[in-house]
Design a protein around this motif. Structure first.
Motif, PDB file in Angstrom:
ATOM      1  N   GLU A 115      -0.592   1.751  -8.077  1.00  0.00           N
ATOM      2  CA  GLU A 115      -1.688   1.013  -7.433  1.00  0.00           C
ATOM      3  C   GLU A 115      -1.751   1.340  -5.942  1.00  0.00           C
ATOM      4  O   GLU A 115      -2.822   1.519  -5.385  1.00  0.00           O
ATOM      5  N   GLY A 116      -0.585   1.428  -5.303  1.00  0.00           N
ATOM      6  CA  GLY A 116      -0.547   1.794  -3.887  1.00  0.00           C
ATOM      7  C   GLY A 116      -1.104   3.190  -3.645  1.00  0.00           C
ATOM      8  O   GLY A 116      -1.836   3.411  -2.674  1.00  0.00           O
ATOM      9  N   TYR A 120      -4.263   3.976  -1.293  1.00  0.00           N
ATOM     10  CA  TYR A 120      -4.104   4.936  -0.201  1.00  0.00           C
ATOM     11  C   TYR A 120      -5.165   6.032  -0.307  1.00  0.00           C
ATOM     12  O   TYR A 120      -5.800   6.397   0.687  1.00  0.00           O
ATOM     13  N   GLU A 121      -5.355   6.575  -1.495  1.00  0.00           N
ATOM     14  CA  GLU A 121      -6.329   7.656  -1.682  1.00  0.00           C
ATOM     15  C   GLU A 121      -7.754   7.171  -1.405  1.00  0.00           C
ATOM     16  O   GLU A 121      -8.560   7.921  -0.844  1.00  0.00           O
ATOM     17  N   ARG A 122      -8.062   5.931  -1.768  1.00  0.00           N
ATOM     18  CA  ARG A 122      -9.388   5.380  -1.442  1.00  0.00           C
ATOM     19  C   ARG A 122      -9.546   5.252   0.075  1.00  0.00           C
ATOM     20  O   ARG A 122     -10.604   5.555   0.620  1.00  0.00           O
ATOM     21  N   ARG A 123      -8.499   4.815   0.739  1.00  0.00           N
ATOM     22  CA  ARG A 123      -8.578   4.577   2.183  1.00  0.00           C
ATOM     23  C   ARG A 123      -8.614   5.874   2.988  1.00  0.00           C
ATOM     24  O   ARG A 123      -9.378   5.998   3.940  1.00  0.00           O
ATOM     25  N   PHE A 124      -7.768   6.848   2.626  1.00  0.00           N
ATOM     26  CA  PHE A 124      -7.627   8.049   3.450  1.00  0.00           C
ATOM     27  C   PHE A 124      -8.192   9.321   2.819  1.00  0.00           C
ATOM     28  O   PHE A 124      -8.307  10.340   3.496  1.00  0.00           O
ATOM     29  N   ARG A 147       1.903   1.925   5.669  1.00  0.00           N
ATOM     30  CA  ARG A 147       0.989   2.966   6.150  1.00  0.00           C
ATOM     31  C   ARG A 147      -0.466   2.689   5.806  1.00  0.00           C
ATOM     32  O   ARG A 147      -1.373   3.217   6.466  1.00  0.00           O
ATOM     33  N   LEU A 148      -0.724   1.857   4.824  1.00  0.00           N
ATOM     34  CA  LEU A 148      -2.108   1.483   4.520  1.00  0.00           C
ATOM     35  C   LEU A 148      -2.773   0.779   5.704  1.00  0.00           C
ATOM     36  O   LEU A 148      -3.997   0.757   5.807  1.00  0.00           O
ATOM     37  N   GLY A 149      -1.979   0.230   6.605  1.00  0.00           N
ATOM     38  CA  GLY A 149      -2.513  -0.424   7.794  1.00  0.00           C
ATOM     39  C   GLY A 149      -2.815   0.520   8.947  1.00  0.00           C
ATOM     40  O   GLY A 149      -3.369   0.097   9.967  1.00  0.00           O
ATOM     41  N   GLU A 155      -2.508   7.853  10.931  1.00  0.00           N
ATOM     42  CA  GLU A 155      -2.051   8.322   9.623  1.00  0.00           C
ATOM     43  C   GLU A 155      -2.001   9.840   9.559  1.00  0.00           C
ATOM     44  O   GLU A 155      -1.085  10.413   8.976  1.00  0.00           O
ATOM     45  N   ARG A 156      -2.951  10.505  10.169  1.00  0.00           N
ATOM     46  CA  ARG A 156      -2.916  11.970  10.182  1.00  0.00           C
ATOM     47  C   ARG A 156      -1.661  12.474  10.894  1.00  0.00           C
ATOM     48  O   ARG A 156      -1.048  13.453  10.462  1.00  0.00           O
TER      49      ARG A 156
END
Length: 185
Positions: A115-116, A120-124, A147-149, A155-156
């Motif tokens: 789920e994480g 993450y993939e949706r966000r970044f 890191r989702l925050g 993040e890059r």
């Protein structure tokens, strides 16, 4: 006339330095799947020692264009999702080894990682990359959640740092050496 056995081929760094450019790039792609990275590091040979090669690789990763980073990320399986049975190459074996801390995780923790990864993939817009060597599934999930925050720029930078760490470990495996401690130039 007696048969003379040829000298054994050089190993480690000497063998890497002796490869032609195409062969060196192919070897480097097993460490970081960016063609720009492989070209840059191969072109700077010969390296006098493994530490100089590691420093050149770290610099090359840090200086990649983001599209080249994405190319490298495409070769990494999701955390908690080991390479498939059809993935039998060196990179797949290294990924399984690097993610070995996930092996003892229960179904609840594995679902949390899955789920994480999706969040993450949706966000970044790319796979969550972390140098997983030596980390438990709990630690990997905690890092993912934290890191989702991050904002996109932060993040890059984290991704480049993680990619450089993974590349450093894989280069050491490629050469049959022990990697220098983290932070060594």
């Amino acid at each position: 006339m007696p048969t003379v056995n040829p000298a054994p081929p050089p190993d480690g760094l000497a063998a890497f330095n002796a490869l032609d450019a195409g062969e060196a790039e192919a070897e480097l792609l097993t460490c970081c799947a960016s063609r720009a990275f492989a070209r840059r590091v191969a072109a700077a040979r010969p390296y006098p020692d493994a530490d100089r090669l590691a420093a050149a690789a770290r610099a090359a990763v840090r200086e990649l264009d983001w599209t080249d980073v994405l190319e490298a990320l495409a070769a990494h399986p999701r955390i908690g999702q080991a390479p498939g049975a059809q993935d039998t190459g060196r990179e797949a074996a290294w990924s399984r080894r690097e993610q070995s801390g996930v092996g003892a995780a229960g179904p609840e923790l594995l679902e949390g990682l899955a789920e994480g990864n999706r969040a993450y993939e949706r966000r970044f817009g790319h796979v969550y990359l972390v140098c997983a060597t030596g980390l438990s599934a709990e630690e990997l999930l905690e890092r993912l959640t934290r890191r989702l925050g991050n904002d996109e720029e932060t993040e890059r930078d984290v991704v480049r740092t993680e990619l450089a760490a993974i590349t450093r470990l894989r280069l050491a495996r490629l050469l049959g050496t022990t990697p220098a401690p983290e932070g060594t130039p």
